[in-house]
Structures are given as C-alpha cells and as structure tokens.
Design an enzyme around this catalytic site. Sequence first.
Site, PDB file in Angstrom:
ATOM      1  N   LYS A  11     -11.442  -2.044   8.749  1.00 32.26           N
ATOM      2  CA  LYS A  11     -10.605  -2.885   9.607  1.00 32.26           C
ATOM      3  C   LYS A  11     -11.030  -2.717  11.071  1.00 32.26           C
ATOM      4  O   LYS A  11     -11.427  -3.679  11.714  1.00 32.26           O
ATOM      5  CB  LYS A  11      -9.126  -2.497   9.472  1.00 32.26           C
ATOM      6  CG  LYS A  11      -8.638  -2.272   8.049  1.00 32.26           C
ATOM      7  CD  LYS A  11      -8.505  -3.542   7.250  1.00 32.26           C
ATOM      8  CE  LYS A  11      -7.857  -3.264   5.907  1.00 32.26           C
ATOM      9  NZ  LYS A  11      -7.698  -4.459   5.076  1.00 32.26           N
ATOM     10  N   ASP A  62      -0.975   6.614   6.486  1.00 32.74           N
ATOM     11  CA  ASP A  62      -2.085   5.720   6.173  1.00 32.74           C
ATOM     12  C   ASP A  62      -2.198   4.771   7.359  1.00 32.74           C
ATOM     13  O   ASP A  62      -1.323   3.926   7.586  1.00 32.74           O
ATOM     14  CB  ASP A  62      -1.784   4.959   4.876  1.00 32.74           C
ATOM     15  CG  ASP A  62      -2.823   3.899   4.543  1.00 32.74           C
ATOM     16  OD1 ASP A  62      -3.788   3.732   5.319  1.00 32.74           O
ATOM     17  OD2 ASP A  62      -2.661   3.238   3.501  1.00 32.74           O
ATOM     18  N   TRP A 110       0.827  -1.204   0.000  1.00 31.09           N
ATOM     19  CA  TRP A 110       0.000   0.000   0.000  1.00 31.09           C
ATOM     20  C   TRP A 110       0.859   1.250   0.000  1.00 31.09           C
ATOM     21  O   TRP A 110       0.499   2.253  -0.632  1.00 31.09           O
ATOM     22  CB  TRP A 110      -0.961  -0.032   1.185  1.00 31.09           C
ATOM     23  CG  TRP A 110      -1.799  -1.272   1.176  1.00 31.09           C
ATOM     24  CD1 TRP A 110      -1.770  -2.308   2.052  1.00 31.09           C
ATOM     25  CD2 TRP A 110      -2.764  -1.639   0.170  1.00 31.09           C
ATOM     26  NE1 TRP A 110      -2.651  -3.292   1.676  1.00 31.09           N
ATOM     27  CE2 TRP A 110      -3.276  -2.912   0.527  1.00 31.09           C
ATOM     28  CE3 TRP A 110      -3.231  -1.012  -0.988  1.00 31.09           C
ATOM     29  CZ2 TRP A 110      -4.246  -3.561  -0.237  1.00 31.09           C
ATOM     30  CZ3 TRP A 110      -4.198  -1.675  -1.750  1.00 31.09           C
ATOM     31  CH2 TRP A 110      -4.688  -2.922  -1.377  1.00 31.09           C
TER      32      TRP A 110
END
Length: 363
Positions: free
Chosen positions: A191, A167, A100
């Site tokens: 999440k 992030d 990511w």
Amino acid sequence: MKHNFGAGPGILPQQVLQEAAQAVINFNNSGLSILEISHRSPDFEAVMDEARALVKELLNLGDNYSVMFLHGGASSQFAMLPYNLLGENETAAYLDSGTWANKAIKEAKFFGKVNVVASSKESNYTFIPKDYEIPKDARYFHVTSNNTIYGTQIHQFPESPVPLVSDMSSDIFSREFDANKFGLIYAGAQKNMGPAGVALVIVRNDLVGTVERAIPSMFNYKLHIENGSMYNTPPVFAVYVSMLTLRWVKAQGGIKAMEKINNEKAAKLYAEIDRNTLFKGTCAVEDRSRMNVCFVMNSPEQEKEFLNFAKERDCVGLKGHRSVGGFRASIYNALPLSSVEHLVKAMQDFEKIGSSKPELSMK
C-alpha cells in the site's frame, strides 16, 4: 498519464520505479540483477540494514524494538502474532472493525482465547467502535488502524493497559503517531511501502520469546530477529523496493510531510463527495479514512456509467469492493494531489452531464 487509485498493490513513486527498474538490469554497478544476487552478499545485507534503520528512524523507535521483513504478507501475521505472543490458556483482546480484523480474530482462536471487546460488523463496518473497555488481564489488544474495504480509520489510538498491537497495512508511514505506544506493529508492504510479497513486523523486544509452546522455526519471531530477517532467503526484490520507498518518504520530509499532503488530498476529495449531488459517502464522517475513500452514487444505476467515464479520463482502480459497492479511491502516499484534483474534476463534469438529463437529475 494514468491516475492509479487502486487499493493494492497500490501506486509507488515514479522515482522508486525507475531506480528499481535499473536495479533489475544492473544493481549497484555489479553487473548483476537485484533478482539474481545472493541474499548473503554484502550488497544485499546493506539493503536489509538500511531498510530496518529507515523504519526505526521514520517512526522514532529505539533499540528496544526489532524490525523484521518477512514472507507471507500481513495475513500471515494474523496467525504468527498469536503463535508468538499468546499462550493457549491466555486471552487476547481484539477490536472487530472490518474484514481484516475479523480474519485476524479467527486465526487467533487457534492459539488461545479471544475477547472481542467491540464490533461494528452488524452495521457493515461503517464506523469504528469507540465505547469499549480493554481488559487489563489480556495478553495484548489488537486493532486494525485502517480499513481498506469500508473506508474507516482509527484517528486516535486508545491508551491501553496491555501491549497494543496493530495491523497498519494500509496506512503505515502515512501519518504521525507515537509508535512507542505499541508492543507490535505489522503491515503488508503493498500500500504505502513497496510491492506485494513482504510484511513489515516491528516488535518490542520484551514481548519476544514469552510463550511456553514450541514454535516451528519459520514462524518464530525470535529466530528471525536473531538472523536479521535472513533465516531463509528473504523476498529480496520486495525488500529492496521497500527500502527505496522508505528513502523516498524520508526525502519528502518524512512522515510529517506525508501526513500534510495526505490530509489535503482527503479533504479535497471528501469535500467534493459531500458537495456533489450525485455522490455520497458510505461511513461515519468522524471515522473517514484518509487512505481509502469509499463512496457510492445516489442513483446506483449510474455507477457503471461513471466508472466508464472516469476510466476514459485515465482514473483507474476506482471500483469499490463487493462488500460496499460503488467506488473506492485509494490515495496512498505516492498518489499526487494532482490525481485527486483530476478525479474531482471528473466528478464535477459527470454531475454537469447528469443535470442535463432530467430523468437522471430527478432521481
């Protein structure tokens, strides 16, 4: 009972699911579903206001920060962040610690210059790079706090001479940290915060509106802040469930309480991985994630057998990402300690079976 170790969309608290299910039928005794009320109604405006307020309360943020709930998930922020913060002749610094992070780097290059200060890519992202220098002339420094795919996590954030950006999609609200050290934090909800379909963005107000380029309305942080995340119709249900989840975190004792139980879950599972003769971890011990526990078997040919064995014992979502293989146990906030204990017992039982088969135990 299913024990849900899925990486995302991940497990949500049962209480939240029950409240959300009721709201789908009848929200706030209005006779209408949360799925069909106007986002301009007082009822939903109260939801949005409470969600933003809970974020600030849980992270101890003041009025110098703005909170947005936006469409597109965290991946949209890979581009939206540099669009709003990085001028075309400016440079942003990035730490490449996983898939990511690497995708965020690729998107940022569309808007300005990118300096990758360190990378663990050549080692298949099995560790978090640490020996690097953050350039003082960078517009910001971007890190990915936790890597769902490789099972690594930044346990101590760097002191940055430029705005620190992160992030935090897979570990937001899971542990205590000083959020006031950051210029911007973003996270996909699916999440630890809610269902897929919404991204949380927290930005320090002095960073907004600082680039010279023209930014289309839907990608402009300033416009979203001014309109309370309702410049267009927001993802109403996802925001509502996120609000319920943040309420639940607060009721459990806040982030401090979440961190305590998360550390206990991770310690118990890693201890079994290190003890068990059939399993081994995949990344540097000092960088092990407390959210996504990645491990493989010493004999890869046994992995399918163990996966089936675990499924028969109601442990689901354990299959590892194709980049790592093996297994990944995501132990997000809503996963109870009892589920980790159930998985540990399954690993112990499988070891006993393996030790009774000489052809397997000798490998």
